[in-house]
Design a protein around this motif. Structure first.
Motif, PDB file in Angstrom:
ATOM      1  N   THR A 146     -15.817 -22.748  41.443  1.00  0.00           N
ATOM      2  CA  THR A 146     -14.646 -22.201  42.118  1.00  0.00           C
ATOM      3  C   THR A 146     -15.006 -20.887  42.806  1.00  0.00           C
ATOM      4  O   THR A 146     -15.587 -19.997  42.189  1.00  0.00           O
ATOM      5  CB  THR A 146     -13.448 -22.049  41.150  1.00  0.00           C
TER       6      THR A 146
ATOM      7  N   ALA B 101     -10.171 -30.148  41.915  1.00  0.00           N
ATOM      8  CA  ALA B 101     -11.639 -30.078  41.877  1.00  0.00           C
ATOM      9  C   ALA B 101     -12.167 -30.488  40.499  1.00  0.00           C
ATOM     10  O   ALA B 101     -13.161 -31.211  40.392  1.00  0.00           O
ATOM     11  CB  ALA B 101     -12.107 -28.669  42.246  1.00  0.00           C
TER      12      ALA B 101
ATOM     13  N   GLU C 221     -14.570 -25.695  44.922  1.00  0.00           N
ATOM     14  CA  GLU C 221     -13.164 -25.403  45.252  1.00  0.00           C
ATOM     15  C   GLU C 221     -13.129 -24.146  46.109  1.00  0.00           C
ATOM     16  O   GLU C 221     -13.553 -23.078  45.671  1.00  0.00           O
ATOM     17  CB  GLU C 221     -12.349 -25.218  43.968  1.00  0.00           C
TER      18      GLU C 221
END
Ligand SMILES: [Zn+2]
Ligand SMILES: [Zn+2]
Length: 364
Positions: free
Chosen positions: A280, A268, A257
């Motif tokens: 992330t 995601a 992400e």
């Protein structure tokens, strides 16, 4: 010495920035480098979403601050005993690693503690501030780099040298977009042959993650973004498939992400296959929250990983990216969507805020 640089004077200025001019390009006094520091002549600097996050107030930093954290240049002066000769090209990295603290012993997993403290305070790693207005009032450093300027004084531990065959524009991109996006793939995602990597958010960092995934043999790569233009570019750069978040109906073993919005992280997580990893790297607003089913994480044996600076050790990882670039497997220069002058920086921030840019580069 006198330099020219772009100083953030106001946080949360109204759009368009071309009119409100939150960044002032002005003359500044740059002090001599201290012990263990370098004077670097900046050759190229990229506009990254984390610069915009300081301008719009999503990432709170003290001001006035000379922005820019993705940059490359040439060493003009080294103070104290330095392993870097004058004339050496260096990549700036946006988190110095002291090499001494407990976080620095984690192999890139945790951000350096004194490095993070210096970044939060707007100083170099030593605590020094080398920038000032002509009347001597101090101007703060951005992430130990302050690359939107003709010159910078930086800690030796904020840079990684590269050979002269790496052009300055490529070198600048290695310091943030590639280290963050590519590092997330190499260090946190670690895709295996036969697996799928999906990237959510095709800005500079997302595109760099995609290119790094494409450099793997036998890995399928899918790009996800709301904007058709970004998906078209992802296709052009080699994505095996593309999808908008609403139309995505696949699941991938590794999902990166790279947007910095809660909804993108939720997307995601939804796209991550059983046994897979969601990584992330985006920087959402501090008060952003996501909705997540803990049961699905357990029942499907999935992992959610936060990755800062691509979980990288820059001195180890930048040479890995250089080797991939040299072999023609990581065409970093394709991330450049526009070239600007320093004076055009506020317009560049507008393009970034509108999602119209992948990487805009200021060349000096
Ligand atoms: Zn950045
Ligand atoms: Zn440290």
């Amino acid at each position: 010495m006198l330099i020219r640089g772009a100083v953030l004077e106001r946080i949360g200025a109204s759009r368009p920035y071309a009119a409100s001019q939150p960044l002032a390009v002005t003359e500044l006094d740059l002090a001599e480098p201290g012990d263990g520091e370098l004077l670097v002549r900046i050759e190229a600097a990229g506009l990254c979403h984390s610069d915009l996050s300081v301008v719009d107030g999503n990432r709170v930093r003290p001001i006035p601050m000379l922005l820019g954290h993705e940059a490359a240049g040439v060493v003009e002066k080294a103070c104290g005993s330095s392993d870097l000769a004058v004339g050496r090209r260096v990549v700036m990295t946006f988190l110095p690693r002291c090499g001494q603290c407990s976080a620095c012993a984690t192999d890139g997993l945790a951000p350096c503690i004194p490095g993070s403290a210096a970044n939060g305070a707007g100083t170099l790693l030593s605590g020094a501030v080398r920038l000032a207005r002509p009347d001597a009032r101090p101007v703060l450093h951005h992430l130990g780099v302050s690359g939107f300027a003709t010159h910078a004084v930086v800690d030796r531990r904020s840079v990684v040298p590269v050979d002269d065959d790496v052009p300055a524009v490529v070198a600048s991109l290695l310091g943030c977009a590639v280290l963050t996006g590519g590092g997330a793939v190499l260090n946190a995602g670690r895709p295996q042959p036969g697996q799928t990597v999906a990237v959510v958010g095709m800005g500079g960092v997302g595109m760099a993650a995609m290119l790094t995934a494409l450099a793997h043999d036998d890995v399928r790569v899918v790009a996800v973004d709301r904007l058709p233009d970004k998906l078209a570019l992802a296709r052009e750069l080699g994505a095996h498939a593309v999808a908008t978040p609403d139309a995505a109906d696949f699941r991938a073993e590794v999902v990166i992400e790279a947007v910095g919005h809660a909804a993108a992280l939720e997307t995601a997580i939804c796209l991550t296959a059983p046994g897979g990893r969601t990584i992330t790297v985006g920087l959402p607003a501090p008060d952003a929250r996501i909705s997540l089913s803990p049961l699905s994480l357990v029942a499907e044996g999935r992992t959610l990983i936060g990755s800062y600076l691509g979980s990288a050790v820059p001195a180890r990882d930048i040479p890995r990216f250089v080797a991939l670039w040299r072999a023609g497997r990581l065409p970093v220069e394709k991330l450049v969507s526009a070239t600007l002058t320093l004076e055009e920086i506020n317009t560049g921030m507008d393009a970034l805020a509108d999602g119209r840019a992948v990487r805009q580069i200021i060349e000096f």
